[in-house]
Design an enzyme around this catalytic site. Structure first.
Site, short mmCIF file in Angstrom:
data_model
loop_
_atom_site.label_atom_id
_atom_site.label_comp_id
_atom_site.label_asym_id
_atom_site.label_seq_id
_atom_site.Cartn_x
_atom_site.Cartn_y
_atom_site.Cartn_z
N THR A 19 -5.73 0.68 -8.74
CA THR A 19 -3.99 0.61 -8.92
C THR A 19 -3.51 1.80 -9.44
O THR A 19 -3.99 2.45 -10.35
CB THR A 19 -3.79 -0.61 -9.90
OG1 THR A 19 -2.36 -0.74 -9.67
CG2 THR A 19 -4.34 -0.65 -10.95
N GLY A 73 -4.39 -4.32 -9.64
CA GLY A 73 -4.26 -4.41 -8.05
C GLY A 73 -4.14 -6.11 -7.54
O GLY A 73 -4.28 -6.34 -6.63
N GLU A 91 5.30 0.81 -21.77
CA GLU A 91 6.00 2.10 -21.56
C GLU A 91 5.09 3.15 -22.28
O GLU A 91 4.79 3.21 -23.50
CB GLU A 91 7.41 1.70 -22.55
CG GLU A 91 8.08 3.20 -22.65
CD GLU A 91 8.42 3.54 -21.24
OE1 GLU A 91 7.97 4.71 -20.77
OE2 GLU A 91 9.09 3.23 -20.43
N LYS A 92 4.84 4.02 -21.45
CA LYS A 92 4.00 5.18 -21.83
C LYS A 92 4.26 6.46 -21.94
O LYS A 92 3.99 7.46 -22.62
CB LYS A 92 2.87 5.39 -20.71
CG LYS A 92 2.20 4.26 -20.53
CD LYS A 92 0.91 3.81 -21.67
CE LYS A 92 -0.02 2.82 -21.33
NZ LYS A 92 -1.01 2.85 -22.58
N LYS A 116 -23.62 -12.87 7.30
CA LYS A 116 -24.65 -12.96 8.06
C LYS A 116 -25.34 -11.40 8.01
O LYS A 116 -24.87 -10.63 8.61
CB LYS A 116 -24.54 -13.54 9.58
CG LYS A 116 -25.68 -13.86 10.38
CD LYS A 116 -25.30 -13.80 11.65
CE LYS A 116 -25.18 -12.39 12.29
NZ LYS A 116 -26.28 -11.58 12.44
N CYS A 160 -25.98 -10.17 16.53
CA CYS A 160 -24.23 -10.08 16.47
C CYS A 160 -23.89 -11.35 17.31
O CYS A 160 -22.84 -12.13 16.74
CB CYS A 160 -23.84 -8.74 17.21
SG CYS A 160 -24.49 -7.18 16.84
N MET A 218 -11.75 -10.16 22.64
CA MET A 218 -12.75 -8.99 22.02
C MET A 218 -11.42 -8.15 21.75
O MET A 218 -10.79 -7.38 22.65
CB MET A 218 -13.70 -8.19 23.13
CG MET A 218 -14.68 -9.10 23.37
SD MET A 218 -15.62 -9.84 22.09
CE MET A 218 -16.51 -10.95 22.95
N LYS A 233 -2.58 2.12 -13.59
CA LYS A 233 -3.65 2.24 -14.62
C LYS A 233 -4.57 3.52 -14.30
O LYS A 233 -5.43 3.26 -13.35
CB LYS A 233 -4.54 1.13 -14.89
CG LYS A 233 -3.59 0.02 -15.50
CD LYS A 233 -4.53 -1.23 -15.62
CE LYS A 233 -5.51 -1.05 -16.88
NZ LYS A 233 -4.84 -1.06 -18.19
N VAL A 262 1.95 -6.16 -12.12
CA VAL A 262 2.92 -5.37 -12.49
C VAL A 262 3.76 -5.05 -11.17
O VAL A 262 4.67 -5.93 -11.01
CB VAL A 262 2.13 -3.83 -12.93
CG1 VAL A 262 3.39 -2.98 -13.29
CG2 VAL A 262 1.43 -3.99 -14.15
#
Length: 491
Positions: free
Chosen positions: A100, A138, A6-7, A324, A404, A248, A103, A164
Site C-alpha cells: 500500500t 491494502g 499525520e507524518k 488443482k 487442464c 473461452m 505505508k 485508510v
C-alpha cells in the site's frame, strides 16, 4: 474507532487538527487515537494512541497515558504480536497484509497466510488469546471479506479491519464506511452452506455423485475458461461432453458480465504473460464479488520465477474455491522453497504418500478451500477430510491438456447444487473424468493416445447420458479411500 495519522505537520499544527477532529469524534461517541505521537494525545486528552515497533515502548506509553487509555500496537510477526499482547496492548494492528502507498517503511508483506499464522500463535496461549486484532495494509471493500474469512483459525479470528484509502479516498466517506461495516458483518458470497464434514463416504458417493452428474447435464452451467492456448479446443469439447456450456475468453473486461451469468471460472496459467495476469486478477475479483466458483490451475508454477510470482499475485488477489495441480505446482502454491519444474511436468517425487496428504490438507486448511494434487493417486482435501482417488489411466499422461480439462470438468460440477459439500462435487468431477478414461482405454478401437482422445470424449458423454437415465453402473469402478494422515504410509 478513528486513528489520526499525520507524518509531516509541525507539532502545533498537528495538535490544532487533532483538537478539531476530537470534537467531532467525541460528539459521536467514537474513540480517537493518535498514531505514534503520545505528546499530541496528551495535549488534546483523546482516548488513546497507536504505536509501532520503532516508537515509544508500550510500558512507557501506559505510564504516561494511564490505565484507561486505549493503546494499540503494530505487529508484523508472531513474536511481535505475542510480546505486545503480553505487555498489555488493548489491540493489535497486524500487517502489512498487502502492499500500500500509505505505508512506505513496510518490513514485509505478510499476506493472508501470514495473518493466519499470527492469529494461531496468539490463540496458543491463554495469556494472549483474548487480545483484540485488526489487520491493515491494502484492505478495501473488494478484499475485506476474503481476508477475514481466510485468515480465521478454529480458535481465533480478526475482530475487524483498519483502512485508510478505502474511506478517506472515497467519493463519499459515509457511504464507504457504511458499506465496509456491512461487508465485515457478513460472509463473502463465495462461502456456501455445504461445509459440514463428510460422513458415511461410500453411501454419499453412491447417492450424491449421480445427482451432481445429472444436474450438470440438465442445467448446462456456464464454464468460463481463461486457459492456455494449447488446450482451448479440447477443454471446450470436454465441457460440452459432460453437459456444461463452455466459453473461452482471456479478456478480463468481459469477466464481470460473464460472472453475472452464474457460472464458474477456470484460471489456467499455462501461457501466463503480464497482460494475462492482469486479466486473470480482474476476472477473479469479478467472480468473487458474486460468489461464482473459481479454480486455479497453476500450470508449471515452479518452472520459472515469473510463474512463481504470478502464483503469489493470484493467491493474494482473490479466493479460489479449488487449487488443482501436480505435486510441484501444489508445493509452489504452498510457498515451499526449492521447487523446480522442467516445463509443466511435475518430475520425479521424493515425497511419501503421507507427506503429500499432509501437504494437501495443510494448504486446504490454510486457504479454507479444496486442494487437489493430481498424480498416479490423486489426493483431494477440504482441510478436514482428505481423499485418495486411484482411478484414471496412463493415456491421460500422454495427451496434451488432460490436467487442464480436468479443471474444466470440476468447475462445471462446482456450479450446480450450490448448497452441497464442495469436496463431494470435486470428487464427482474427478470420478466422471477418470472413469471415462478407464472405459475409453479398454475399447477395442483404442490403440494408443491418438485414438484415445475421441474415445475419451465419447465416454464422458456416455457417462452423462447413462446417469440421466438412472444407470450408474459406471460408478462401481470408483476407487476412493478416506485418508488418515497418520496411517497413510501403510495404506
Amino acid at each position: 474507532m478513528v486513528q489520526l495519522r499525520e507524518k509531516t505537520a509541525e507539532t502545533a499544527d498537528f495538535i490544532s487538527i487533532a483538537r478539531k477532529i476530537h470534537v467531532i469524534t467525541k460528539t459521536a461517541g467514537i474513540p480517537l487515537l493518535i498514531n505514534d505521537r503520545i505528546d499530541v494525545a496528551l495535549a488534546i486528552g483523546c482516548e488513546g494512541v497507536h504505536i509501532g515497533q520503532d516508537d515509544m515502548p508500550l510500558s512507557t506509553a501506559r505510564q504516561l497515558l494511564g490505565p484507561e487509555a486505549i493503546i494499540g500496537v503494530t505487529a508484523n510477526s508472531a513474536e511481535e504480536a505475542i510480546t505486545a499482547a503480553k505487555a498489555g496492548a488493548d489491540y493489535l494492528g497486524i500487517g502489512t497484509v498487502f502492499a500500500t502507498l500509505t505505508k512506505e517503511n513496510t518490513k514485509s508483506i505478510i499476506g493472508v497466510s501470514g495473518l493466519r499464522d499470527i492469529l494461531q500463535s496468539l490463540a496458543a496461549s491463554s495469556e494472549t488469546a483474548s487480545v483484540k486484532t485488526v489487520c491493515i495494509g491494502g484492505i478495501n471493500a473488494s478484499n475485506c471479506q476474503r481476508v477475514l474469512y481466510q485468515s480465521a483459525t478454529p480458535s481465533k479470528k480478526l475482530d475487524g479491519v483498519a483502512v485508510v484509502s478505502a474511506i478517506v479516498a472515497a467519493a463519499n466517506a459515509s457511504e464507504a464506511t457504511s458499506s465496509l461495516r456491512k461487508l465485515i458483518a457478513s460472509e463473502p458470497p463465495f462461502v456456501n452452506a455445504g461445509r459440514k464434514r463428510l460422513e458415511q463416504l461410500p453411501k454419499r458417493i453412491e447417492l450424491d455423485v449421480p445427482t451432481h452428474v445429472k444436474a450438470v447435464a440438465e442445467t448446462n452451467p456456464l464454464c468460463h475458461n481463461m486457459t492456455n492456448l494449447v488446450v482451448q479446443n479440447f477443454a471446450a469439447n470436454v465441457a460440452l461432453c459432460v453437459g456444461a456450456s463452455p466459453i473461452m475468453s482471456n479478456n478480463g473486461l468481459e469477466a464481470s458480465d460473464l460472472a453475472n451469468l452464474g457460472g464458474a471460472l477456470v484460471v489456467n496459467m499455462g501461457t501466463v504473460t503480464p497482460e494475462g495476469l492482469s486479466n486473470y486478477l480482474q476476472a477473479l475479483r469479478a467472480y468473487n464479488a458474486v460468489g461464482g466458483p473459481v479454480i486455479l490451475d497453476p500450470v508449471g508454477a515452479g518452472a520459472t520465477q515469473q510463474r512463481r510470482d504470478a502464483v503469489r499475485q493470484l493467491m493474494a488477489g482473490g479466493y479460489f474455491d479449488v487449487i488443482k495441480g501436480n505435486e510441484n505446482e501444489i508445493r509452489t502454491c504452498a510457498g515451499m522453497s526449492g521447487v523446480q519444474q522442467r516445463g509443466v511436468d511435475s518430475g520425479a517425487s521424493t515425497a511419501t504418500m503421507k507427506e503429500k496428504a499432509e501437504l494437501v490438507k495443510t494448504l486446504a486448511a490454510r486457504e479454507r478451500n479444496i486442494v487437489l494434487m493430481t498424480g498416479e493417486v490423486d489426493l483431494v482435501s477440504d482441510g478436514h477430510m482428505t481423499l485418495a482417488v486411484s482411478n484414471g489411466h496412463k493415456y491421460l499422461g500422454n495427451i496434451t491438456g488432460s490436467g487442464c480439462t480436468l479443471g474444466t470438468t470440476i468447475a462445471s460440477f462446482l456450479v450446480v447444487n450450490r448448497e452441497d459439500q464442495k469436496l463431494l462435487k470435486v470428487l464427482a468431477g474427478i470420478l466422471v473424468y477418470e472413469i471415462a478414461a478407464e472405459r475409453a482405454a479398454e475399447r477395442a478401437d483404442v490403440k494408443g493416445p491418438g485414438t484415445f482422445v475421441p474415445a475419451f470424449l465419447d465416454e464422458l458423454y456416455r457417462i452423462r447420458e447413462e446417469t440421466k437415465t438412472g444407470d450408474t453402473e459406471w460408478l462401481t469402478r470408483a476407487r476412493v479411500e478416506s485418508v488418515d494422515a497418520e496411517k497413510i504410509g501403510a495404506t
